[in-house]
Design a protein around this motif. Structure first.
Motif, PDB file in Angstrom:
ATOM      1  N   PRO A 303     -80.517 -54.465  77.328  1.00 31.83           N
ATOM      2  CA  PRO A 303     -81.344 -54.715  76.149  1.00 31.83           C
ATOM      3  C   PRO A 303     -80.615 -54.502  74.830  1.00 31.83           C
ATOM      4  CG  PRO A 303     -81.925 -52.630  77.173  1.00 31.83           C
ATOM      5  CD  PRO A 303     -80.940 -53.297  78.089  1.00 31.83           C
ATOM      6  N   PHE A 304     -79.501 -53.769  74.857  1.00 30.33           N
ATOM      7  CA  PHE A 304     -78.795 -53.461  73.619  1.00 30.33           C
ATOM      8  C   PHE A 304     -77.296 -53.712  73.769  1.00 30.33           C
ATOM      9  CE2 PHE A 304     -82.501 -50.702  73.765  1.00 30.33           C
ATOM     10  CZ  PHE A 304     -83.102 -50.996  72.545  1.00 30.33           C
ATOM     11  N   SER A 305     -76.706 -54.130  72.690  1.00 26.67           N
ATOM     12  CA  SER A 305     -75.261 -54.313  72.634  1.00 26.67           C
ATOM     13  C   SER A 305     -74.735 -53.528  71.429  1.00 26.67           C
ATOM     14  CB  SER A 305     -74.912 -55.799  72.489  1.00 26.67           C
ATOM     15  OG  SER A 305     -73.519 -55.974  72.351  1.00 26.67           O
ATOM     16  N   PRO A 306     -74.132 -52.355  71.655  1.00 28.24           N
ATOM     17  CA  PRO A 306     -73.669 -51.520  70.539  1.00 28.24           C
ATOM     18  C   PRO A 306     -72.569 -52.225  69.735  1.00 28.24           C
ATOM     19  CG  PRO A 306     -73.742 -50.277  72.594  1.00 28.24           C
ATOM     20  CD  PRO A 306     -73.915 -51.716  72.957  1.00 28.24           C
ATOM     21  N   ASP A 307     -72.554 -51.972  68.448  1.00 24.68           N
ATOM     22  CA  ASP A 307     -71.548 -52.566  67.572  1.00 24.68           C
ATOM     23  C   ASP A 307     -71.425 -51.697  66.329  1.00 24.68           C
ATOM     24  OD1 ASP A 307     -69.646 -54.326  66.602  1.00 24.68           O
ATOM     25  OD2 ASP A 307     -70.838 -56.109  67.064  1.00 24.68           O
ATOM     26  N   ALA A 308     -70.473 -52.023  65.484  1.00 24.20           N
ATOM     27  CA  ALA A 308     -70.267 -51.282  64.239  1.00 24.20           C
ATOM     28  C   ALA A 308     -69.635 -52.212  63.205  1.00 24.20           C
ATOM     29  CB  ALA A 308     -69.378 -50.059  64.474  1.00 24.20           C
ATOM     30  N   LEU A 309     -69.901 -51.940  61.946  1.00 23.26           N
ATOM     31  CA  LEU A 309     -69.315 -52.699  60.834  1.00 23.26           C
ATOM     32  C   LEU A 309     -68.768 -51.701  59.833  1.00 23.26           C
ATOM     33  CD1 LEU A 309     -68.756 -55.298  59.269  1.00 23.26           C
ATOM     34  CD2 LEU A 309     -71.091 -55.144  58.338  1.00 23.26           C
ATOM     35  N   THR A 310     -67.476 -51.792  59.556  1.00 19.37           N
ATOM     36  CA  THR A 310     -66.811 -50.840  58.674  1.00 19.37           C
ATOM     37  C   THR A 310     -66.429 -51.504  57.355  1.00 19.37           C
ATOM     38  OG1 THR A 310     -65.935 -49.529  60.498  1.00 19.37           O
ATOM     39  CG2 THR A 310     -64.793 -49.342  58.387  1.00 19.37           C
ATOM     40  N   SER A 311     -66.744 -50.800  56.293  1.00 20.34           N
ATOM     41  CA  SER A 311     -66.271 -51.169  54.957  1.00 20.34           C
ATOM     42  C   SER A 311     -65.164 -50.176  54.605  1.00 20.34           C
ATOM     43  CB  SER A 311     -67.414 -51.083  53.942  1.00 20.34           C
ATOM     44  OG  SER A 311     -66.932 -51.338  52.635  1.00 20.34           O
ATOM     45  N   ASN A 323     -73.399 -38.420  43.552  1.00 21.62           N
ATOM     46  CA  ASN A 323     -74.290 -37.745  44.508  1.00 21.62           C
ATOM     47  C   ASN A 323     -74.664 -38.662  45.666  1.00 21.62           C
ATOM     48  OD1 ASN A 323     -75.699 -36.101  41.744  1.00 21.62           O
ATOM     49  ND2 ASN A 323     -74.793 -35.003  43.473  1.00 21.62           N
ATOM     50  N   GLY A 324     -74.643 -39.959  45.400  1.00 27.80           N
ATOM     51  CA  GLY A 324     -74.996 -40.880  46.468  1.00 27.80           C
ATOM     52  C   GLY A 324     -74.841 -42.322  46.046  1.00 27.80           C
ATOM     53  N   VAL A 325     -75.144 -43.216  46.974  1.00 29.86           N
ATOM     54  CA  VAL A 325     -75.091 -44.661  46.708  1.00 29.86           C
ATOM     55  C   VAL A 325     -76.313 -45.335  47.330  1.00 29.86           C
ATOM     56  CG1 VAL A 325     -72.584 -44.859  46.485  1.00 29.86           C
ATOM     57  CG2 VAL A 325     -73.648 -45.003  48.752  1.00 29.86           C
ATOM     58  N   GLN A 326     -76.732 -46.434  46.692  1.00 34.23           N
ATOM     59  CA  GLN A 326     -77.759 -47.309  47.253  1.00 34.23           C
ATOM     60  C   GLN A 326     -77.139 -48.675  47.489  1.00 34.23           C
ATOM     61  OE1 GLN A 326     -80.665 -46.938  44.051  1.00 34.23           O
ATOM     62  NE2 GLN A 326     -82.141 -46.084  45.497  1.00 34.23           N
ATOM     63  N   PHE A 327     -77.488 -49.326  48.589  1.00 33.02           N
ATOM     64  CA  PHE A 327     -76.939 -50.644  48.885  1.00 33.02           C
ATOM     65  C   PHE A 327     -77.860 -51.378  49.841  1.00 33.02           C
ATOM     66  CE2 PHE A 327     -75.175 -47.493  51.708  1.00 33.02           C
ATOM     67  CZ  PHE A 327     -75.235 -48.059  52.974  1.00 33.02           C
ATOM     68  N   ASP A 328     -77.751 -52.692  49.875  1.00 33.60           N
ATOM     69  CA  ASP A 328     -78.558 -53.537  50.756  1.00 33.60           C
ATOM     70  C   ASP A 328     -77.745 -53.954  51.974  1.00 33.60           C
ATOM     71  OD1 ASP A 328     -80.454 -53.355  48.787  1.00 33.60           O
ATOM     72  OD2 ASP A 328     -80.128 -55.384  48.008  1.00 33.60           O
ATOM     73  N   VAL A 329     -78.423 -54.080  53.109  1.00 27.97           N
ATOM     74  CA  VAL A 329     -77.819 -54.576  54.342  1.00 27.97           C
ATOM     75  C   VAL A 329     -78.635 -55.780  54.800  1.00 27.97           C
ATOM     76  CG1 VAL A 329     -77.255 -54.082  56.747  1.00 27.97           C
ATOM     77  CG2 VAL A 329     -76.924 -52.314  54.999  1.00 27.97           C
ATOM     78  N   ASP A 330     -77.969 -56.916  54.977  1.00 30.44           N
ATOM     79  CA  ASP A 330     -78.624 -58.135  55.458  1.00 30.44           C
ATOM     80  C   ASP A 330     -78.325 -58.319  56.940  1.00 30.44           C
ATOM     81  OD1 ASP A 330     -79.311 -58.657  52.794  1.00 30.44           O
ATOM     82  OD2 ASP A 330     -77.444 -59.772  52.453  1.00 30.44           O
ATOM     83  N   ASN A 331     -79.346 -58.654  57.686  1.00 30.85           N
ATOM     84  CA  ASN A 331     -79.143 -59.063  59.085  1.00 30.85           C
ATOM     85  C   ASN A 331     -78.985 -60.575  59.064  1.00 30.85           C
ATOM     86  OD1 ASN A 331     -79.189 -59.716  61.789  1.00 30.85           O
ATOM     87  ND2 ASN A 331     -81.043 -58.570  62.280  1.00 30.85           N
ATOM     88  N   ALA A 337     -81.468 -56.051  64.727  1.00 31.25           N
ATOM     89  CA  ALA A 337     -80.471 -54.990  64.851  1.00 31.25           C
ATOM     90  C   ALA A 337     -81.152 -53.646  64.644  1.00 31.25           C
ATOM     91  CB  ALA A 337     -79.352 -55.179  63.835  1.00 31.25           C
ATOM     92  N   ILE A 338     -80.705 -52.650  65.383  1.00 29.85           N
ATOM     93  CA  ILE A 338     -81.190 -51.282  65.208  1.00 29.85           C
ATOM     94  C   ILE A 338     -80.027 -50.455  64.665  1.00 29.85           C
ATOM     95  CG2 ILE A 338     -82.134 -49.241  66.321  1.00 29.85           C
ATOM     96  CD1 ILE A 338     -83.455 -51.016  68.346  1.00 29.85           C
ATOM     97  N   GLN A 440     -68.755 -58.714  55.391  1.00 23.57           N
ATOM     98  CA  GLN A 440     -69.530 -59.502  56.342  1.00 23.57           C
ATOM     99  C   GLN A 440     -69.023 -59.255  57.754  1.00 23.57           C
ATOM    100  OE1 GLN A 440     -72.223 -62.026  55.906  1.00 23.57           O
ATOM    101  NE2 GLN A 440     -72.244 -61.448  58.086  1.00 23.57           N
ATOM    102  N   GLY A 441     -69.937 -58.943  58.650  1.00 19.73           N
ATOM    103  CA  GLY A 441     -69.596 -58.781  60.051  1.00 19.73           C
ATOM    104  C   GLY A 441     -70.215 -59.879  60.887  1.00 19.73           C
ATOM    105  N   SER A 442     -70.175 -59.734  62.211  1.00 24.64           N
ATOM    106  CA  SER A 442     -70.706 -60.765  63.091  1.00 24.64           C
ATOM    107  C   SER A 442     -72.229 -60.806  63.084  1.00 24.64           C
ATOM    108  CB  SER A 442     -70.200 -60.538  64.521  1.00 24.64           C
ATOM    109  OG  SER A 442     -70.521 -59.223  64.968  1.00 24.64           O
ATOM    110  N   HIS A 443     -72.866 -59.698  62.668  1.00 22.82           N
ATOM    111  CA  HIS A 443     -74.326 -59.657  62.632  1.00 22.82           C
ATOM    112  C   HIS A 443     -74.875 -59.204  61.290  1.00 22.82           C
ATOM    113  CE1 HIS A 443     -73.131 -58.768  66.891  1.00 22.82           C
ATOM    114  NE2 HIS A 443     -73.948 -59.770  67.110  1.00 22.82           N
TER     115      HIS A 443
END
Length: 556
Positions: A303-311, A323-331, A337-338, A440-443
């Motif tokens: 049911p799941f295929s683990p993956d990772a995307l590195t910047s 103190n921190g960052v805010q950013f958007d992630v598009d599927n 994706a979980i 940009q990654g594969s997903h």
């Protein structure tokens, strides 16, 4: 022939050929010549006299005729005038005719058996229920499920092999076998086999095997009827209904079970403090042919295929820390994706407190009609949700540090915003143009980030306008691509992945509510809307149990 007429010329185990006479003609004159031998062959069959349905035939050709005139050797003994045993001209017993009807085995006809229990006067409303079914000493096939309705409009039925205990909140351990047709209205107090959209996928049980079922009301469906049978945490221990061992399918047993929630909360069982309940209705089964086996099932798709995307850490640009960052992630893919954790870039080492927040949509802009128009970056509208927090051992510059784990489902072609903040630490990043900050990654795609330099608890940002400078999120998103319905259901906070935490860990929730309803009596009007759900005063039934069991609406 020199041996004389009627002498044995040829013989085998079954037939004798003797010499005889023949008519010979020459120059217009004909005369009988004797003895003469037949030059040719006989084809014959041997009939087996044993009493069989069909005769056994064996072809026994005689010696074929010679190509030249035969040379005969006279026997050493004088031939007898008559044979010692004259063969019969036909078999002594005629073979029996082949039977006119087919003797092929009769096709197996399964016998249908129902195991049903119905209410008598009153019942409890069940939003969802898990229960076990254990086979007797015979093979059996479960072909349908009956319920007793109470404003029931949509149901889903799932099964798994083995006991349901500890797997109630693990969707990927279950298989859906039935779902009601759209637009069905089961009304109330109806004993029905619901109309299944694609039929009920039968479940084969080996002798003495246990299988589990989960029946859940979905959408706006109110419930089905059952009855409280045991004390807290005693699910699956008592027999709710059972067939006699003399039944065609043997002593099949259906146990009471554990209840759960409806209203879109699939696979969310009630806490361990809830009582056991039995489900009214039951199962339809049929017998199976002796020597049956289960057909092998196709190996399920993971049911799941683990993956990772590195910047990665930028090699140029102005180094900044906040103190921190805010950013958007598009599927950007076609499957959901979980996202389960981040690896982030701290400026220094040591123990640091970190928090991870998320919200649907972008952190930029905002609806003018919201409580905080144009300011999605703050949390004045309570649209951000804290996913995880805790102390981590920061690795410092040039190394990434893992955040606590969490679970966020991102549907295909949608956007989710994240905020990663630390009250006592600083996250390192680089200023960048929007295009160079995008990875940009594969997903998934990581978009440019906005800095958070004045974090104030749950507000995330203060009321001032955020810095318009674009920055780069430096770190890794750890995620899994989900395939199929079970993977999607597994992203809810109360569910677990296969081999995850046991459902017995669920110890929070509302107090137990045992809603009791009363069966309409003969002559009552056929109210299209049905009776009140909880027997409210003035609406057709007692609320305190008068005239029935001691509890009406009960909280524990």
């Amino acid at each position: 022939h020199s041996a004389g007429r009627h002498a044995v010329y040829k013989e085998d185990s079954y037939v004798q050929i003797r010499t005889g006479s023949g008519n010979r003609c020459a120059s217009g004159w004909c005369a009988i010549s004797t003895p003469m031998a037949y030059s040719g062959s006989f084809n014959y069959v041997v009939v087996d006299d044993s009493p069989t349905t069909h005769p056994t035939l064996s072809m026994k050709p005689t010696t074929p005729p010679p190509t030249n005139s035969p040379t005969f050797t006279p026997p050493t003994d004088s031939p007898t005038t008559k044979p010692t045993h004259s063969p019969t001209s036909s078999p002594t017993e005629s073979p029996s005719a082949a039977p006119s009807t087919s003797i092929a085995p009769t096709a197996f006809q399964p016998e249908v058996v129902e195991m049903l229990t119905h209410p008598a006067g009153w019942a409890n409303i069940l939003r969802a229920v898990y229960f076990n079914v254990t086979a007797g000493d015979e093979w059996a096939r479960i072909t349908d499920l009956q319920v007793v309705t109470y404003r029931t409009t949509s149901l889903q039925v799932y099964m798994k092999r083995g006991n349901a205990a500890t797997y109630e909140n693990s969707p990927c351990d279950w298989t859906m076998v039935a779902e009601t047709e759209d637009g069905w209205d089961g009304r109330y107090w109806k004993k029905v086999y619901p109309p299944w959209k694609n039929g009920f996928e039968s479940v084969v049980m080996e002798p003495n095997e246990t299988v589990s079922f989960y029946v859940a009301n979905t959408g706006s469906s109110n419930g089905i009827l059952g009855k409280r049978t045991g004390n807290r945490g005693t699910w699956y221990k008592s027999s709710w209904t059972k067939l006699d061992s003399t039944s065609a399918v043997g002593a099949v047993r259906m146990a009471d079970g554990r209840t759960g929630y409806n209203n879109g909360q699939l696979f969310k069982p009630h806490s361990k403090y809830y009582s056991a309940y039995g489900m009214y209705g039951g199962l339809k089964m049929e017998t199976m042919q002796a020597g049956s086996t289960q057909a092998p099932t196709t190996a399920p798709t993971e049911p799941f295929s683990p993956d990772a995307l590195t910047s990665p850490v930028a090699e140029s640009g102005e180094v900044k820390d906040f103190n921190g960052v805010q950013f958007d992630v598009d599927n950007t893919g076609d499957d959901f994706a979980i996202i389960t954790s981040f690896d982030v870039h701290f400026k220094s080492t040591g123990s640091k407190h970190i928090e991870v927040w998320s919200r649907s949509g972008s952190h930029k802009g905002g609806s003018l009609g919201s409580c905080s128009p144009g300011q999605n970056f703050n949390n004045w509208c309570n649209e951000w949700k804290k996913l995880a927090h805790g102390n981590v051992d920061a690795q410092g510059l040039g190394k990434f540090t893992a955040t606590p784990e969490f679970s966020v489902a991102v549907k295909a072609k949608t956007t989710v915003a994240f905020a990663i903040v630390s009250q006592n630490g600083r996250l390192s990043t680089h200023s960048a143009t929007a295009s160079s900050a995008t990875v940009q990654g594969s997903h998934l795609r990581i978009n440019d980030a906005t800095c958070i330099d004045d974090y104030y608890g749950s507000n995330l940002q203060t009321s001032h306008e955020v810095d318009s400078t674009r920055f780069k999120f430096e770190g890794t998103i750890n995620y899994a691509i989900g395939y199929g319905k079970c993977a999607y259901l597994s992203h809810f906070p109360w569910t677990r992945l296969p081999n995850g935490a046991s459902s017995m860990d669920i110890d929070e929730g509302d107090p137990e509510e045992a809603i009791m309803v009363y069966e309409p009596e003969e002559g009552d009007p056929d109210d299209e809307d049905g009776p009140p759900l909880d027997g409210s005063p003035g609406e057709g039934g007692p609320s305190d149990g008068e005239g029935g069991p001691e509890e009406g609406v009960m909280y524990q």
